[in-house]
Structures are given as structure tokens and as C-alpha cells.
Design a protein around this motif. Sequence first.
Motif, PDB file in Angstrom:
ATOM      1  N   UNK A 227       0.719  -1.325  -0.023  1.00 17.46           N
ATOM      2  CA  UNK A 227      -0.270   0.078  -0.037  1.00 17.46           C
ATOM      3  C   UNK A 227       0.853   1.204  -0.073  1.00 17.46           C
ATOM      4  N   UNK A 228       2.004   1.166   0.710  1.00 18.97           N
ATOM      5  CA  UNK A 228       2.732   2.366   0.482  1.00 18.97           C
ATOM      6  C   UNK A 228       3.539   2.622  -0.414  1.00 18.97           C
ATOM      7  N   UNK A 229       3.886   1.541  -1.264  1.00 19.47           N
ATOM      8  CA  UNK A 229       4.307   1.797  -2.616  1.00 19.47           C
ATOM      9  C   UNK A 229       3.236   2.276  -3.677  1.00 19.47           C
ATOM     10  N   UNK A 230       2.056   1.884  -3.549  1.00 24.07           N
ATOM     11  CA  UNK A 230       1.011   2.333  -4.188  1.00 24.07           C
ATOM     12  C   UNK A 230       0.933   3.617  -4.092  1.00 24.07           C
ATOM     13  N   UNK A 231       0.792   4.119  -2.818  1.00 20.42           N
ATOM     14  CA  UNK A 231       0.770   5.620  -2.431  1.00 20.42           C
ATOM     15  C   UNK A 231       1.618   6.374  -3.039  1.00 20.42           C
ATOM     16  N   UNK A 232       2.961   6.046  -3.041  1.00 21.33           N
ATOM     17  CA  UNK A 232       3.963   6.609  -3.450  1.00 21.33           C
ATOM     18  C   UNK A 232       3.856   7.089  -4.931  1.00 21.33           C
ATOM     19  N   UNK A 233       3.423   5.725  -5.844  1.00 21.31           N
ATOM     20  CA  UNK A 233       3.363   5.869  -7.031  1.00 21.31           C
ATOM     21  C   UNK A 233       2.114   6.870  -7.618  1.00 21.31           C
ATOM     22  N   UNK A 234       0.901   6.753  -6.871  1.00 20.57           N
ATOM     23  CA  UNK A 234      -0.034   7.574  -6.853  1.00 20.57           C
ATOM     24  C   UNK A 234       0.304   9.135  -6.810  1.00 20.57           C
ATOM     25  N   UNK A 235       1.060   9.538  -5.715  1.00 26.82           N
ATOM     26  CA  UNK A 235       1.412  10.761  -5.293  1.00 26.82           C
ATOM     27  C   UNK A 235       2.318  11.249  -6.374  1.00 26.82           C
ATOM     28  N   UNK A 236       3.144  10.459  -6.985  1.00 28.83           N
ATOM     29  CA  UNK A 236       3.948  10.890  -7.837  1.00 28.83           C
ATOM     30  C   UNK A 236       3.527  11.109  -9.339  1.00 28.83           C
ATOM     31  N   UNK A 237       2.063  10.886  -9.448  1.00 29.89           N
ATOM     32  CA  UNK A 237       1.354  10.669 -10.600  1.00 29.89           C
ATOM     33  C   UNK A 237       1.910   9.581 -11.681  1.00 29.89           C
ATOM     34  N   UNK A 238       2.351   8.590 -11.134  1.00 26.47           N
ATOM     35  CA  UNK A 238       2.848   7.351 -12.199  1.00 26.47           C
ATOM     36  C   UNK A 238       1.697   6.505 -12.590  1.00 26.47           C
ATOM     37  N   UNK A 239       0.821   6.337 -11.521  1.00 30.93           N
ATOM     38  CA  UNK A 239      -0.290   5.509 -11.615  1.00 30.93           C
ATOM     39  C   UNK A 239      -1.587   6.331 -11.189  1.00 30.93           C
ATOM     40  N   UNK A 240      -2.859   5.727 -11.550  1.00 32.60           N
ATOM     41  CA  UNK A 240      -3.964   6.304 -11.109  1.00 32.60           C
ATOM     42  C   UNK A 240      -4.903   5.170 -10.357  1.00 32.60           C
ATOM     43  N   UNK A 241      -5.621   5.382  -9.217  1.00 38.31           N
ATOM     44  CA  UNK A 241      -6.598   4.456  -8.842  1.00 38.31           C
ATOM     45  C   UNK A 241      -7.763   4.513  -9.490  1.00 38.31           C
ATOM     46  N   UNK A 242      -8.623   3.517  -9.741  1.00 41.02           N
ATOM     47  CA  UNK A 242      -9.635   3.164 -10.501  1.00 41.02           C
ATOM     48  C   UNK A 242     -10.870   2.518  -9.620  1.00 41.02           C
ATOM     49  N   UNK A 243     -11.810   3.111  -9.324  1.00 40.13           N
ATOM     50  CA  UNK A 243     -12.880   2.518  -8.500  1.00 40.13           C
ATOM     51  C   UNK A 243     -13.622   1.636  -9.434  1.00 40.13           C
ATOM     52  N   UNK A 244     -14.030   0.521  -8.673  1.00 39.92           N
ATOM     53  CA  UNK A 244     -14.862  -0.586  -9.534  1.00 39.92           C
ATOM     54  C   UNK A 244     -16.173   0.160 -10.018  1.00 39.92           C
ATOM     55  N   UNK A 245     -16.577  -0.359 -11.126  1.00 36.01           N
ATOM     56  CA  UNK A 245     -17.926   0.051 -11.801  1.00 36.01           C
ATOM     57  C   UNK A 245     -18.890   0.113 -10.593  1.00 36.01           C
ATOM     58  N   UNK A 246     -19.581   1.435 -10.651  1.00 38.56           N
ATOM     59  CA  UNK A 246     -20.703   1.478  -9.789  1.00 38.56           C
ATOM     60  C   UNK A 246     -20.460   1.779  -8.295  1.00 38.56           C
ATOM     61  N   UNK A 247     -19.052   1.582  -7.901  1.00 37.51           N
ATOM     62  CA  UNK A 247     -18.735   2.015  -6.476  1.00 37.51           C
ATOM     63  C   UNK A 247     -18.760   3.362  -6.380  1.00 37.51           C
ATOM     64  N   UNK A 248     -19.512   3.769  -5.026  1.00 37.92           N
ATOM     65  CA  UNK A 248     -19.658   5.142  -4.777  1.00 37.92           C
ATOM     66  C   UNK A 248     -18.106   5.948  -4.451  1.00 37.92           C
ATOM     67  N   UNK A 249     -17.882   7.404  -4.743  1.00 44.97           N
ATOM     68  CA  UNK A 249     -16.557   7.701  -4.593  1.00 44.97           C
ATOM     69  C   UNK A 249     -16.388   8.073  -3.070  1.00 44.97           C
ATOM     70  N   UNK A 250     -15.321   8.070  -2.665  1.00 42.33           N
ATOM     71  CA  UNK A 250     -15.199   7.982  -1.024  1.00 42.33           C
ATOM     72  C   UNK A 250     -15.625   9.430  -0.573  1.00 42.33           C
ATOM     73  N   UNK A 251     -16.467   9.198   0.507  1.00 42.30           N
ATOM     74  CA  UNK A 251     -17.141  10.429   1.240  1.00 42.30           C
ATOM     75  C   UNK A 251     -15.966  11.128   2.038  1.00 42.30           C
TER      76      UNK A 251
END
Length: 372
Positions: A227-251
Motif C-alpha cells: 500500500x505504501x508503494x502504491x501511495x508513492x506511485x499515485x502521489x508521484x502521478x505514475x499511476x492512478x486508482x480506478x474505482x470498481x464500476x458502480x462503486x460510490x466515490x469516497x465520502x
Amino acid sequence: MSLQGTLKDFGIGDILQLIGQQQKTGTLHVRSKDQEVRVGFSDGHIIKAESVTRNRKELIGAMLVRSELITETQLEAALETQRRTLKRLGDVLVSNQALTAERFQSMMQLQATETLYRLFTWKSGTYEFVQEPVEPDAEAIRPLRAETVLMEGFRMVDEWPVIRQKIHRDDLVFERIKALPQPRFDEEGGELGAIGPSERRIYDELSLGRDLRKLVDISCLGEFETCKALYNLVKGEYIRPILPEGAPAPSPGDQRLLARLGGPLGRLLASMVVFAALGVVAFRVVSARHEGVAATPFADSAAQRHVSQAQRVRIEAALEVFRLERGELPERLDSLVQAGLLESGELKYPWREEYYYRRLAARQFILLPPLR
């Protein structure tokens, strides 16, 4: 040594510290609701860690299949051989050339450390340490120093809330946005920057349909490091997270309080809380000193530990000032008194003995409540 009680009065970090510092040998039983973990010690080093109530998903065979190191067919064949010969599962898999002995050992180590670090998230429960001989076996983990586990456990607890701001669902999938930069190394061969070996491994494992749970399994890094590696990759804009289809955005309610409040306002409120806590601590220290009594005015050990957390913030701040002025951390806490940063009584409050402190490097240290 008789050591038993509840996790509310004596945290898992304090327990590990005590056993490690006194170099005890025996078994620590930690229980919470329907869960129980046994930790084996030899001369203060952790040599075993297993969940007594482990479910099928957490068994080593299931872990090997989920990580795609072996197939379900290979596991079933190995289990059948194990039932007939009573050999260890690892020995059977290695003899069948399903995987190497080193790989199996590393997965056993991962299973044990994941069990250990999960204890730091337990908010309630009981513990009991039984002094008894504990013999390592062929499939036991490599001995771990209690201090090493303490540092790593506290680091995880501290960083998890930040990571969960971006990595907030187990069913997230990820999409590559841009290529990773070329690695840069320091003089000792370590990779510089936020992108290191863990981030590169996770980046390479990304593929369509692999969600967070699958990445944790297949990376063999453990939940936190993945999870920390994914966080660093997202923060550095190397990857982006994708919510499952139909899942609500985090409140907003799913985010940390400071993240909801925003940068400047959040930092202001956090500072107000810290200074208020330190003000209470300072008042209690001064009062105790003027009254000529020992700085341990708490009958309630839980309250004592709560105040101790605020006092440790004060000591940590003094350590940072000392480091900035001198270029390195002090060898001993009383150097803070000599430097005029703290009073001698503040190195103990609200206990009778000084806090346990150990300098590990120029910027790294351990600061824990005193042994009692």
C-alpha cells in the motif's frame, strides 16, 4: 517474570520492549475477542509468531497459491503427500521442486511478520508471557530483534492514516499514467527518491483486473509495504486508482480529519491540540516539582499512559531541536537538560524512571515509556 494484563494498560510495544530488553525466553500469548497470537522469544529475540486462530486464507499453502508461486494442483498433491508421510509442507514442496527452500523460507518470514505487525492495530485484548523453553524449528522465522519490530510497527501505525487517504479500498485497480524515472543510487547502493525497489516491483505487477488484494498477494511485500508503494506511485502521478464500476466515490467522512479541514486550518488545529496537551503536561510537572513529590500522580495507569504520549511529543520536539543545533541526536536524554531544552523532571514525567531512549542513527531513535 510474571507479565500479564490488558492491552489498554500496557501496549504491545511496551510488552515487546520489556521482553526484549530483559532478554527473556518464553511464549507471549495475545488474545483479542476470537483471535489469539503466540509469539516465541529466545533471549529476547523473536523466533516464532503464529496465529492460533488463523483461517484457511492465512495458511501458508493458500498464501503460496495466491502469490502464484505454486498452483492449486501442486498444493493439493503436496498436502496429500504430507498426510501420508507426515513430512513438513515446505519439505514436500521443495522435494517436488515446486519452489526453492529459500523462497519457502521467505514466505514463512512474511507470514510471521504480517502476524506480528497486525498486533499493533489491536485496540483491546489481553496478554500473558510464560517463561518456558522455546526451540526454533526448520520452518521458524529468522530471529528478529524486538527493537526492530517496535520501530517498524510504530512506523506502520504512524503512516497508515496518510496512506489510506489515497489507498482507501481493497478493490481498487490501478492504471499506469507514465513511465518510472531511471533509478539513481547513493554511495551505498541504495536508491534515491520516493521511487525504490518496492515501487518498481508493484509498477511492474500492474495489469488489467489486478486489484489491491491481488497486488498484496502477488508482490510478496506484505500489506503495508504494498500500500505504501502504491501511495508513492499515485502521489508521484505514475499511476492512478480506478474505482470498481458502480462503486460510490469516497465520502469526506472516509478521510482523516486534517485532510477534510484542509492544509493551513488543519495544521493550526493540530498545533492547538498539541500545545494544549503539552500545556497540561508542563503544568503537572511544575506542580509536582514545587510540591516536592514524585512525578507519578496517577492512580489510573490508562490515564498515566495517555499523558505520557503527550510528554513524549515534547521530548521528541526537544530531540529535533538538539539535532538541528548540533547536527546529530544526543547519546543520552540528559543531554537535553544540559542543553537547556528540558528540565530533568520532564525526562521521567509521569513515570518514576526515565523514558527508554536509544539513538540508532543521526536522525533515528527509539523513545518509549520506561521499563517497570
